[in-house]
Design an enzyme around this catalytic site. Sequence first.
Site, mmCIF file in Angstrom:
data_model
loop_
_atom_site.group_PDB
_atom_site.id
_atom_site.type_symbol
_atom_site.label_atom_id
_atom_site.label_comp_id
_atom_site.label_asym_id
_atom_site.label_seq_id
_atom_site.Cartn_x
_atom_site.Cartn_y
_atom_site.Cartn_z
ATOM 1 N N ASP A 176 0.812 -1.212 0.000
ATOM 2 C CA ASP A 176 0.000 0.000 0.000
ATOM 3 C C ASP A 176 0.850 1.269 0.000
ATOM 4 O O ASP A 176 0.484 2.264 -0.628
ATOM 5 C CB ASP A 176 -0.935 0.000 1.209
ATOM 6 N N ASP A 226 -4.044 12.616 20.334
ATOM 7 C CA ASP A 226 -2.804 12.309 19.623
ATOM 8 C C ASP A 226 -2.829 12.887 18.218
ATOM 9 O O ASP A 226 -1.785 13.087 17.597
ATOM 10 C CB ASP A 226 -2.595 10.796 19.539
ATOM 11 N N THR A 233 -10.196 2.175 5.438
ATOM 12 C CA THR A 233 -9.657 0.864 5.824
ATOM 13 C C THR A 233 -8.183 0.949 6.214
ATOM 14 O O THR A 233 -7.553 -0.080 6.443
ATOM 15 C CB THR A 233 -9.808 -0.146 4.670
ATOM 16 N N SER A 253 -7.631 1.807 11.955
ATOM 17 C CA SER A 253 -6.822 1.451 13.125
ATOM 18 C C SER A 253 -7.143 2.346 14.323
ATOM 19 O O SER A 253 -6.996 1.926 15.474
ATOM 20 C CB SER A 253 -5.329 1.566 12.795
#
Length: 291
Positions: free
Chosen positions: A55, A160, A171, A176
């Site tokens: 990716d 963060d 995705t 995540s």
Amino acid sequence: MAAKLLDDAGIDVRVLINDADDPIAEHSVLGRFTHVRHAADAADGAELVLVLGGDGTFLRAADMAHAVDLPVLGINLGHVGFLAEWESDSLEEALKRVIDRDYRIEDRMTLTVVVLDGGGEEIGRGWALNEVSIENLNRRGVLDATLEVDARPVASFGCDGVLISTPTGSTAYAFSAGGPVLWPELDAILVVPNNAHALFTKPLVVSPKSTVAVESNSDTSAAMAVMDGFRPIPMPPGSRVEVTRGERPVRWVRLDSSPFTDRLVSKLRLPVTGWRGPQKQAENKDPRSAG
């Protein structure tokens, strides 16, 4: 192998200097082909950009292809390879389809990213296929941010970072960080606070016509807006990022007609044992679907 198969079919193969100068490539078949130094030279008269890798490689190639409005075909040599259209064990079949022009083009939404200083002056601009991540410059400490949609404040929090993503990028990093998966046919902007320290920290799915902004509330700490993981724009204290739908999509070469749902299940290895839907029953009745 890919370059040789295309060359044997009479297709002009161009290799960027950086790739051709690789020590491995130096002793390989890549040395036979046209070497070009700039992406614009490689794109002149080209039909598509072929990407062999994971990716990260795809995103870098998409950066080049987007600039010259060429379609991109990804062959996965990595692990998950969500952005790749085809797996490396079927490379020869994929190249035959390319040679025969047996493919279709699908447009994928992009984002335009503008960074403004505290006085409202533009100090940087870029684009993203997957996402833009607004985070502290040194990636230490908390980013004090205010999220804004269409010139109205939504929430302020320490975090963060804040991820603003396309459906394609849902995705990736956004997933995540706890964001939902958006089907690529959906036109929307996804906003995901990353480890926010506040009561309201849920992901938001926003209209593609909206302008999403993130303000840095710190007068002392610098931040940065990182597009697709490798194109950063520094943000001085008190600056802001404005994100809108990009004017130009990334053109995606599609060889596979299977729906995104099948791709999602396969790439993430989602358990579907026990499924008895109508399509499954039809497949069981049709002996040609076996295997």
